[in-house]
Design a protein around this motif. Structure first.
Motif, PDB file in Angstrom:
ATOM      1  N   TYR A 183      -6.699   2.019  -1.597  1.00 42.40           N
ATOM      2  CA  TYR A 183      -5.174   1.767  -1.708  1.00 42.40           C
ATOM      3  C   TYR A 183      -5.295   0.241  -0.746  1.00 42.40           C
ATOM      4  N   ILE A 184      -3.923  -0.321  -1.316  1.00 46.01           N
ATOM      5  CA  ILE A 184      -3.445  -1.804  -0.569  1.00 46.01           C
ATOM      6  C   ILE A 184      -2.153  -1.731  -1.025  1.00 46.01           C
ATOM      7  N   GLY A 185      -1.133  -1.906   0.112  1.00 47.03           N
ATOM      8  CA  GLY A 185       0.122  -2.147  -0.167  1.00 47.03           C
ATOM      9  C   GLY A 185       0.781  -3.022   0.960  1.00 47.03           C
ATOM     10  N   ALA A 186       1.879  -3.566   0.646  1.00 44.20           N
ATOM     11  CA  ALA A 186       2.772  -4.595   1.398  1.00 44.20           C
ATOM     12  C   ALA A 186       4.170  -4.442   1.109  1.00 44.20           C
ATOM     13  N   MET A 187       4.870  -4.669   2.100  1.00 44.60           N
ATOM     14  CA  MET A 187       6.353  -4.901   1.872  1.00 44.60           C
ATOM     15  C   MET A 187       6.724  -5.804   0.869  1.00 44.60           C
ATOM     16  N   LYS A 188       7.730  -5.699   0.423  1.00 47.30           N
ATOM     17  CA  LYS A 188       8.109  -6.840  -0.666  1.00 47.30           C
ATOM     18  C   LYS A 188       8.577  -8.109   0.242  1.00 47.30           C
ATOM     19  N   SER A 189       7.896  -9.192  -0.226  1.00 48.41           N
ATOM     20  CA  SER A 189       8.038 -10.414   0.493  1.00 48.41           C
ATOM     21  C   SER A 189       8.107 -11.508  -0.409  1.00 48.41           C
ATOM     22  N   PRO A 190       8.925 -12.477  -0.254  1.00 46.13           N
ATOM     23  CA  PRO A 190       8.871 -13.901  -1.225  1.00 46.13           C
ATOM     24  C   PRO A 190       7.562 -14.516  -0.931  1.00 46.13           C
ATOM     25  N   LEU A 191       6.947 -14.274   0.309  1.00 43.92           N
ATOM     26  CA  LEU A 191       5.675 -15.002   0.687  1.00 43.92           C
ATOM     27  C   LEU A 191       4.652 -14.518  -0.567  1.00 43.92           C
ATOM     28  N   TYR A 192       4.610 -13.285  -0.860  1.00 43.20           N
ATOM     29  CA  TYR A 192       3.564 -13.064  -1.746  1.00 43.20           C
ATOM     30  C   TYR A 192       3.619 -13.721  -3.261  1.00 43.20           C
ATOM     31  N   GLN A 193       4.628 -14.535  -3.421  1.00 37.75           N
ATOM     32  CA  GLN A 193       4.712 -15.471  -4.561  1.00 37.75           C
ATOM     33  C   GLN A 193       3.596 -16.277  -4.797  1.00 37.75           C
ATOM     34  N   PHE A 194       2.936 -16.464  -3.784  1.00 37.40           N
ATOM     35  CA  PHE A 194       1.782 -17.464  -3.626  1.00 37.40           C
ATOM     36  C   PHE A 194       0.301 -16.855  -3.716  1.00 37.40           C
ATOM     37  N   GLY A 195       0.483 -15.338  -3.787  1.00 36.43           N
ATOM     38  CA  GLY A 195      -0.734 -14.749  -3.927  1.00 36.43           C
ATOM     39  C   GLY A 195      -1.194 -13.806  -2.835  1.00 36.43           C
ATOM     40  N   ILE A 196      -2.400 -13.213  -2.948  1.00 37.46           N
ATOM     41  CA  ILE A 196      -2.794 -12.212  -1.707  1.00 37.46           C
ATOM     42  C   ILE A 196      -4.150 -12.438  -1.698  1.00 37.46           C
ATOM     43  N   GLY A 197      -4.600 -12.210  -0.396  1.00 36.50           N
ATOM     44  CA  GLY A 197      -6.030 -12.665   0.107  1.00 36.50           C
ATOM     45  C   GLY A 197      -6.672 -11.661   0.964  1.00 36.50           C
ATOM     46  N   MET A 198      -5.977 -10.383   1.122  1.00 36.56           N
ATOM     47  CA  MET A 198      -6.525  -9.536   2.128  1.00 36.56           C
ATOM     48  C   MET A 198      -8.346  -9.317   1.992  1.00 36.56           C
ATOM     49  N   ASN A 199      -8.528  -9.204   3.340  1.00 40.68           N
ATOM     50  CA  ASN A 199     -10.059  -9.108   3.346  1.00 40.68           C
ATOM     51  C   ASN A 199     -10.547  -7.531   2.752  1.00 40.68           C
ATOM     52  N   LYS A 200      -9.793  -6.592   2.846  1.00 38.06           N
ATOM     53  CA  LYS A 200      -9.813  -5.218   2.407  1.00 38.06           C
ATOM     54  C   LYS A 200     -10.043  -5.215   0.684  1.00 38.06           C
TER      55      LYS A 200
END
Length: 285
Positions: A183-200
């Motif tokens: 599972y991976i989750g995150a709060m809604k944020s305008p910053l994620y319009q640029f994509g995600i890159g979590m190591n997990k």
């Protein structure tokens, strides 16, 4: 750099000063923000190339002065074939998870930081709604929200959620073998319009895990490689349905989904291949 004819390569990890504006609530007219914005514009305008972990940061960079053909997406990745004897503590955690599996439990695992931004409270709410299902939620890691999450689970009298302390980075592949899905989750944020890159995310993929990703973002390696289910942030009903979808699949079906992620890691996301992309930029015109 210009005088010595050296190549200037600027790398974007987090979006500054946008992070302070969107998450910190600072005004774009604050003197410190204005200063950071001048620095960001200068970096884009004067760099030979801009590299980012975020696939969709290109348009932002172009709007702030970067030339159109000077952006490269180079994400995080993994170091393959790390064989390390896990610590006794990690082995004990894995054994406890295996005990739940021997009871027929389907293991939904999370490994990483326990911060507000990870939206693990959503996962606890999902667990609360699935107490009658044969699901075990395993959360491994530490962070400022961990005690609050433990209290949230205790208040709801949840016996389907277990918490463990963090494990060494070298033990991550070993412990992920105990999960049925990640599972991976995150709060809604305008910053994620640029994509995600979590190591997990890359760790899960390399472990061959089907992934549930509850983050509102235009795209991700999970979507690109079709190795999981992607949802919007905070979609607890969607997370529940995704868990049930995976839990009702056969082992072969789950392995096929996870295999797509692992194959993609080996083909595209090992650090030797990512380093080659960097080298190509060093020697590009």
């Amino acid at each position: 750099a210009k005088k010595s004819k050296a190549k200037l390569i600027h790398e974007i990890h987090d979006m500054w000063p946008l992070t302070l504006i969107e998450l910190g609530g600072m005004s774009k007219f604050h003197p410190f923000i204005v200063l950071l914005q001048i620095a960001e514009n200068s970096a884009y305008k004067n760099s030979d190339y801009v590299v980012s972990l975020l696939k969709y940061a290109d348009q932002h960079a172009f709007e702030h002065g970067l030339k159109k053909d000077r952006f490269a997406y180079i994400p995080n990745g993994v170091v393959p074939n790390q064989i390390v004897e896990p610590t006794e503590t990690t082995q004990a955690i894995a054994q406890k998870i295996q005990n739940y599996k021997s009871q027929g439990k389907f293991i939904v695992g999370y490994l990483g930081g326990h911060a507000l931004s990870n939206s693990l409270d959503d996962l606890i709410l999902v667990a609360e709604s699935m107490q009658d299902d044969n699901i075990c939620f395993v959360l491994i890691g530490d962070g400022v929200e961990k005690q609050n999450l433990i209290q949230q689970a205790e208040k709801a009298h949840l016996d389907n959620v277990v918490f463990f302390d963090s494990v060494p980075k070298t033990d991550v592949p070993y412990i992920l073998e105990s999960f049925d899905c990640g599972y991976i989750g995150a709060m809604k944020s305008p910053l994620y319009q640029f994509g995600i890159g979590m190591n997990k995310m890359f760790d899960y993929m390399y472990a061959g895990l089907p992934i549930i990703c509850a983050i509102t973002t235009p795209g991700s390696p999970i979507k690109d490689e079709n190795c999981g289910i992607s949802l919007d942030s905070g979609d607890t009903n969607g997370i529940k349905n995704a868990i049930l979808t995976f839990a009702n699949m056969s082992e072969d079906e789950l392995e096929a989904i996870g295999a797509r992620g692992k194959e993609a890691i080996i083909a595209k996301y090992t650090y030797d291949k990512l380093a080659k992309k960097f080298l190509d930029i060093f020697f590009a015109n």
